[in-house]
Design an enzyme around this catalytic site. Structure first.
Site, PDB file in Angstrom:
ATOM      1  N   SER A  12       0.843  -1.200   0.000  1.00 45.10           N
ATOM      2  CA  SER A  12       0.000   0.000   0.000  1.00 45.10           C
ATOM      3  C   SER A  12       0.871   1.240   0.000  1.00 45.10           C
ATOM      4  O   SER A  12       1.669   1.451   0.931  1.00 45.10           O
ATOM      5  CB  SER A  12      -0.902   0.011   1.233  1.00 45.10           C
ATOM      6  OG  SER A  12      -1.505   1.292   1.380  1.00 45.10           O
ATOM      7  N   HIS A  37      -1.133  -1.227  -4.360  1.00 48.09           N
ATOM      8  CA  HIS A  37      -2.435  -0.919  -3.758  1.00 48.09           C
ATOM      9  C   HIS A  37      -2.526   0.578  -3.458  1.00 48.09           C
ATOM     10  O   HIS A  37      -1.635   1.132  -2.811  1.00 48.09           O
ATOM     11  CB  HIS A  37      -2.597  -1.729  -2.475  1.00 48.09           C
ATOM     12  CG  HIS A  37      -3.968  -1.661  -1.874  1.00 48.09           C
ATOM     13  ND1 HIS A  37      -5.023  -2.425  -2.333  1.00 48.09           N
ATOM     14  CD2 HIS A  37      -4.467  -0.921  -0.846  1.00 48.09           C
ATOM     15  CE1 HIS A  37      -6.100  -2.182  -1.609  1.00 48.09           C
ATOM     16  NE2 HIS A  37      -5.788  -1.259  -0.705  1.00 48.09           N
ATOM     17  N   ASP A  39      -4.891   3.430  -1.746  1.00 47.12           N
ATOM     18  CA  ASP A  39      -6.011   3.673  -0.830  1.00 47.12           C
ATOM     19  C   ASP A  39      -6.578   5.073  -1.057  1.00 47.12           C
ATOM     20  O   ASP A  39      -5.924   6.069  -0.743  1.00 47.12           O
ATOM     21  CB  ASP A  39      -5.544   3.541   0.625  1.00 47.12           C
ATOM     22  CG  ASP A  39      -5.233   2.103   0.998  1.00 47.12           C
ATOM     23  OD1 ASP A  39      -6.128   1.262   0.871  1.00 47.12           O
ATOM     24  OD2 ASP A  39      -4.090   1.828   1.426  1.00 47.12           O
ATOM     25  N   MET A  41      -9.297   7.750   0.035  1.00 49.19           N
ATOM     26  CA  MET A  41     -10.157   8.070   1.179  1.00 49.19           C
ATOM     27  C   MET A  41     -10.696   9.489   1.045  1.00 49.19           C
ATOM     28  O   MET A  41      -9.995  10.377   0.552  1.00 49.19           O
ATOM     29  CB  MET A  41      -9.369   7.943   2.486  1.00 49.19           C
ATOM     30  CG  MET A  41      -8.672   6.609   2.665  1.00 49.19           C
ATOM     31  SD  MET A  41      -7.813   6.520   4.248  1.00 49.19           S
ATOM     32  CE  MET A  41      -6.816   5.052   4.006  1.00 49.19           C
ATOM     33  N   HIS A  70      -8.476   1.055  -4.200  1.00 54.81           N
ATOM     34  CA  HIS A  70      -9.463   0.766  -3.154  1.00 54.81           C
ATOM     35  C   HIS A  70     -10.193   2.068  -2.811  1.00 54.81           C
ATOM     36  O   HIS A  70      -9.618   2.970  -2.215  1.00 54.81           O
ATOM     37  CB  HIS A  70      -8.732   0.201  -1.935  1.00 54.81           C
ATOM     38  CG  HIS A  70      -9.620  -0.154  -0.797  1.00 54.81           C
ATOM     39  ND1 HIS A  70      -9.121  -0.553   0.422  1.00 54.81           N
ATOM     40  CD2 HIS A  70     -10.982  -0.162  -0.661  1.00 54.81           C
ATOM     41  CE1 HIS A  70     -10.126  -0.802   1.251  1.00 54.81           C
ATOM     42  NE2 HIS A  70     -11.257  -0.557   0.614  1.00 54.81           N
ATOM     43  N   MET A  72     -12.427   4.021  -0.729  1.00 57.96           N
ATOM     44  CA  MET A  72     -13.086   4.179   0.569  1.00 57.96           C
ATOM     45  C   MET A  72     -13.802   5.527   0.558  1.00 57.96           C
ATOM     46  O   MET A  72     -13.458   6.454   1.302  1.00 57.96           O
ATOM     47  CB  MET A  72     -12.060   4.084   1.693  1.00 57.96           C
ATOM     48  CG  MET A  72     -11.540   2.675   1.889  1.00 57.96           C
ATOM     49  SD  MET A  72     -10.160   2.568   3.040  1.00 57.96           S
ATOM     50  CE  MET A  72      -8.794   2.712   1.880  1.00 57.96           C
ATOM     51  N   MET A 141     -11.666  -6.337   5.044  1.00 55.65           N
ATOM     52  CA  MET A 141     -10.938  -5.391   5.892  1.00 55.65           C
ATOM     53  C   MET A 141     -10.668  -6.043   7.246  1.00 55.65           C
ATOM     54  O   MET A 141     -11.601  -6.461   7.941  1.00 55.65           O
ATOM     55  CB  MET A 141     -11.751  -4.111   6.089  1.00 55.65           C
ATOM     56  CG  MET A 141     -12.015  -3.319   4.821  1.00 55.65           C
ATOM     57  SD  MET A 141     -10.492  -2.739   4.011  1.00 55.65           S
ATOM     58  CE  MET A 141      -9.757  -1.724   5.308  1.00 55.65           C
ATOM     59  N   GLY A 148      -3.540   3.623   8.231  1.00 55.98           N
ATOM     60  CA  GLY A 148      -2.606   2.518   8.237  1.00 55.98           C
ATOM     61  C   GLY A 148      -2.090   2.257   9.645  1.00 55.98           C
ATOM     62  O   GLY A 148      -2.314   3.033  10.570  1.00 55.98           O
ATOM     63  N   GLY A 149      -1.398   1.125   9.793  1.00 54.46           N
ATOM     64  CA  GLY A 149      -0.731   0.836  11.053  1.00 54.46           C
ATOM     65  C   GLY A 149      -1.614   0.322  12.175  1.00 54.46           C
ATOM     66  O   GLY A 149      -1.175   0.273  13.334  1.00 54.46           O
ATOM     67  N   ASP A 177      -6.896  -6.657   3.704  1.00 55.07           N
ATOM     68  CA  ASP A 177      -6.365  -5.297   3.852  1.00 55.07           C
ATOM     69  C   ASP A 177      -6.397  -4.898   5.321  1.00 55.07           C
ATOM     70  O   ASP A 177      -7.470  -4.715   5.900  1.00 55.07           O
ATOM     71  CB  ASP A 177      -7.204  -4.324   3.026  1.00 55.07           C
ATOM     72  CG  ASP A 177      -6.585  -2.929   2.951  1.00 55.07           C
ATOM     73  OD1 ASP A 177      -5.567  -2.686   3.642  1.00 55.07           O
ATOM     74  OD2 ASP A 177      -7.117  -2.092   2.199  1.00 55.07           O
ATOM     75  N   GLY A 178      -5.203  -4.801   5.921  1.00 51.68           N
ATOM     76  CA  GLY A 178      -5.115  -4.302   7.282  1.00 51.68           C
ATOM     77  C   GLY A 178      -4.366  -5.221   8.225  1.00 51.68           C
ATOM     78  O   GLY A 178      -4.720  -6.388   8.390  1.00 51.68           O
ATOM     79  N   GLY A 179      -3.292  -4.706   8.819  1.00 50.41           N
ATOM     80  CA  GLY A 179      -2.593  -5.453   9.854  1.00 50.41           C
ATOM     81  C   GLY A 179      -1.829  -6.669   9.384  1.00 50.41           C
ATOM     82  O   GLY A 179      -1.529  -7.565  10.181  1.00 50.41           O
ATOM     83  N   GLY A 199       1.217  -2.445   4.185  1.00 50.94           N
ATOM     84  CA  GLY A 199       1.761  -1.100   4.117  1.00 50.94           C
ATOM     85  C   GLY A 199       3.065  -0.995   4.880  1.00 50.94           C
ATOM     86  O   GLY A 199       4.154  -1.198   4.332  1.00 50.94           O
TER      87      GLY A 199
END
Length: 227
Positions: A12, A37, A39, A41, A70, A72, A141, A148-149, A177-179, A199
């Site tokens: 990401s 990727h 993101d 937003m 993506h 969002m 998700m 992020g993070g 997506d995530g973690g 990411g």
């Protein structure tokens, strides 16, 4: 894009150096990234602002793999054509982003992109049943979207397992997506995922002047998943 279920790592760029996106993308692809990727937003659907179509168009020429965008954002439909024209290969919209998700998926495919459907952590998979023949990718998700993070939400492992059963032999990617880290990645691959967005887990420790850590980080995720 030809479909296959081999493991794909999609860094990401939200975790990249914003002042050097072109070089960052070239570096991370050279170090083994399969997709890139992006993101998007809007500060409305999620509590953060990032990129619009002009940024996507600017970085498109630096991407040699797959541009995975993506969205969002809500509403999403008015922006589909602009992101498609900016060069997205995959456009993913959230099931929760509008009242007519079937129409949204039709519009994404009509614009010439692969259609992705994203599910927030609190969203069940019941509504996916009548959309499976409209999607090329389902993004689960594993954090709440917007930043992020964040820490991985383990309840989503079972969601992925159940989705994989529903998909059967349809040519649909399951993206996470995530973690994602070397610790969480194998849990998702075992459950049925084949695209992992990462990411900070990819970009930590490296830079455009020292991209070696990007490759080390990507290889560590692959190795943890048995690849």
């Amino acid at each position: 894009m030809t479909f296959d279920r081999s493991l794909k790592i999609a860094p990401s760029i939200l975790s990249a150096d914003f002042a050097n996106f072109g070089q960052e993308i070239q570096a991370v692809e050279a170090q083994g990234a399969d997709w890139v990727h992006v993101d998007v937003m809007d500060g409305h659907f999620v509590p953060n602002l990032t990129f619009g179509p002009p940024m996507c168009a600017a970085i498109r020429k630096h991407i040699n793999t797959v541009m995975d965008v993506h969205l969002m954002i809500a509403p999403v439909d008015p922006y589909i054509d602009a992101f498609a024209e900016a060069g997205a290969d995959v456009l993913t919209a959230h099931l929760e982003a509008g009242p007519h998700v079937h129409r949204t998926l039709q519009a994404i495919r009509g614009a010439g992109c692969k259609a992705g459907l994203a599910l927030n952590p609190g969203t069940g998979i019941e509504d996916v049943d009548y959309l499976l023949d409209m999607v090329d990718l389902i993004c689960v998700m594993t954090v709440n979207p917007g930043f992020g993070g964040q820490k991985f939400i383990h309840s989503q492992i079972d969601k992925v397992r159940r989705l994989r059963e529903k998909i059967g032999d349809r040519p649909i990617h399951i993206e996470i997506d995530g973690g994602i880290t070397p610790e969480t990645a194998p849990l998702m691959v075992e459950a049925g995922a084949d695209v992992l967005v990462a990411g900070s887990a990819v970009f930590k420790g490296g830079s455009v002047d020292d991209p070696g850590p990007y490759g080390e980080n990507i290889r560590a995720i692959r190795a943890a998943c048995g690849n």
